[in-house]
Design a protein around this motif. Structure first.
Motif, PDB file in Angstrom:
ATOM      1  N   PRO A  72       0.850  -1.195   0.000  1.00 41.91           N
ATOM      2  CA  PRO A  72       0.000   0.000   0.000  1.00 41.91           C
ATOM      3  C   PRO A  72       0.892   1.254   0.000  1.00 41.91           C
ATOM      4  CG  PRO A  72      -0.705  -1.553   1.696  1.00 41.91           C
ATOM      5  CD  PRO A  72       0.609  -2.046   1.173  1.00 41.91           C
ATOM      6  N   ASP A  76      -2.144   4.773  -3.715  1.00 43.27           N
ATOM      7  CA  ASP A  76      -3.494   4.417  -3.252  1.00 43.27           C
ATOM      8  C   ASP A  76      -4.196   5.605  -2.603  1.00 43.27           C
ATOM      9  OD1 ASP A  76      -3.346   1.464  -3.828  1.00 43.27           O
ATOM     10  OD2 ASP A  76      -1.654   1.672  -2.467  1.00 43.27           O
ATOM     11  N   ALA A  82      -7.411   6.051  -0.511  1.00 43.91           N
ATOM     12  CA  ALA A  82      -7.030   5.366   0.726  1.00 43.91           C
ATOM     13  C   ALA A  82      -6.601   6.407   1.767  1.00 43.91           C
ATOM     14  CB  ALA A  82      -5.876   4.395   0.449  1.00 43.91           C
ATOM     15  N   ALA A  83      -6.664   6.020   3.037  1.00 40.24           N
ATOM     16  CA  ALA A  83      -6.248   6.924   4.114  1.00 40.24           C
ATOM     17  C   ALA A  83      -4.735   6.839   4.303  1.00 40.24           C
ATOM     18  CB  ALA A  83      -6.951   6.550   5.411  1.00 40.24           C
ATOM     19  N   ALA A  85      -3.200   6.939   7.001  1.00 40.50           N
ATOM     20  CA  ALA A  85      -2.948   6.066   8.156  1.00 40.50           C
ATOM     21  C   ALA A  85      -2.760   4.610   7.741  1.00 40.50           C
ATOM     22  CB  ALA A  85      -4.099   6.172   9.151  1.00 40.50           C
ATOM     23  N   ASP A  86      -3.349   4.233   6.602  1.00 41.51           N
ATOM     24  CA  ASP A  86      -3.256   2.836   6.146  1.00 41.51           C
ATOM     25  C   ASP A  86      -1.937   2.515   5.448  1.00 41.51           C
ATOM     26  OD1 ASP A  86      -5.807   2.471   7.111  1.00 41.51           O
ATOM     27  OD2 ASP A  86      -6.780   2.784   5.164  1.00 41.51           O
ATOM     28  N   ILE A  87      -1.176   3.534   5.068  1.00 42.51           N
ATOM     29  CA  ILE A  87       0.049   3.254   4.305  1.00 42.51           C
ATOM     30  C   ILE A  87       1.330   3.679   5.024  1.00 42.51           C
ATOM     31  CG2 ILE A  87      -1.254   3.565   2.151  1.00 42.51           C
ATOM     32  CD1 ILE A  87       0.732   6.104   1.802  1.00 42.51           C
ATOM     33  N   TYR A 130      -5.580  13.218   8.163  1.00 42.28           N
ATOM     34  CA  TYR A 130      -4.621  12.426   8.946  1.00 42.28           C
ATOM     35  C   TYR A 130      -4.203  13.234  10.167  1.00 42.28           C
ATOM     36  CZ  TYR A 130      -0.449   9.440   9.622  1.00 42.28           C
ATOM     37  OH  TYR A 130       0.500   8.588  10.114  1.00 42.28           O
TER      38      TYR A 130
END
Length: 272
Positions: A72, A76, A82-83, A85-87, A130
């Motif tokens: 990720p 993304d 995508a957030a 925080a996810d990557i 974020y």
């Protein structure tokens, strides 16, 4: 050496400083500066995030962060919503240092962004969603172009750091960058300001380097850091070991220079 340096903490900014590092000219030390300034700041107690916006992913490599196609990544975030925080992942070598990696997927992002709504401000929206305030610094590393990725970085940042190499034609093309910055300020991000100029690849043996440095100081004034980054084999070698020069060879001239430059930035930011 690292633990000794880590003990002396530098002053912290009173809010998260989001600094875009850009120059459409290639080979001026953008990624090298992003990585080593980030590492220096983290080693002196700051929480730092590096956002890698270059499809080559060199900043991710230098921080020892995986960035193959299945990981990720910032692609993304920009294209698939995508957030962040996810990557975001921690850099394995240095505490307090985090990275939003880039993958080769980002190479197509310039074209894919064209049809997106609010295409210039997608990174800004992701940063606002974020918790950037848990960081003291967010450094955004740009590709060597003035395309939509760099425009996203300029809209996403509050400050612009321009690395300028001390070589012939150093100032060529800067006019175009300054015009782009003025357009972004006028239409998309009035907060943006050129806060820092960093002189890189300085060779003290040549008169040319001294002349270029003088020209840049005359042109830009106080925003030019006093510290210049010398040409250094160690700085060039470090990324091939998945490290910044700060951990690869902390006693080298390049590491010491980047540490001094980061200290200047930290102290200036605390007094503004």
């Amino acid at each position: 050496m690292m633990s000794g340096r880590r003990e002396k903490e530098w002053p912290r900014p009173d809010h998260c400083r989001i600094i875009t590092i850009a120059n459409q000219k290639g080979g001026v030390g953008k990624t090298t500066s992003s990585v080593n300034l980030a590492a220096s700041l983290a080693m002196h107690g700051a929480q730092v995030l590096v956002v890698d916006l270059d499809p080559q992913g060199n900043a991710s490599t230098a921080l020892g962060v995986e960035h193959h196609a299945e990981i990720p990544s910032i692609y993304d975030v920009l294209i698939e919503d995508a957030a962040l925080a996810d990557i975001v992942v921690p850099a394995p070598e240095i505490p307090n240092l985090f990275c939003a990696p880039a993958t080769l997927n980002l190479a197509g992002a310039e074209i894919e962004l064209v049809s997106k709504v609010a295409r210039e401000s997608r990174l800004r929206r992701a940063l606002e969603a974020y918790e950037t305030e848990k960081f003291h610094y967010v450094l955004i590393d740009c590709p060597p172009s003035l395309g939509l990725l760099t425009v996203n970085a300029l809209v996403g940042g509050d400050e612009l750091l321009i690395p300028i190499q001390c070589e012939y034609y150093a100032l060529e093309g800067l006019g175009q960058l300054v015009r782009t910055v003025d357009l972004v300020k006028a239409h998309l991000n009035p907060r943006l300001s050129v806060s820092t100029i960093l002189l890189t690849m300085y060779d003290a043996r040549t008169r040319l380097a001294a002349q270029v440095a003088e020209d840049v100081r005359n042109h830009f004034g106080d925003v030019v850091l006093n510290t210049v980054i010398p040409r250094s084999v160690r700085v060039s070698e470090a990324p091939s070991y998945g490290q910044s020069v700060m951990t690869y060879d902390p006693g080298s001239s390049g590491a010491l220079a980047y540490s001094e430059a980061a200290s200047e930035m930290a102290h200036q930011g605390a007094t503004k």
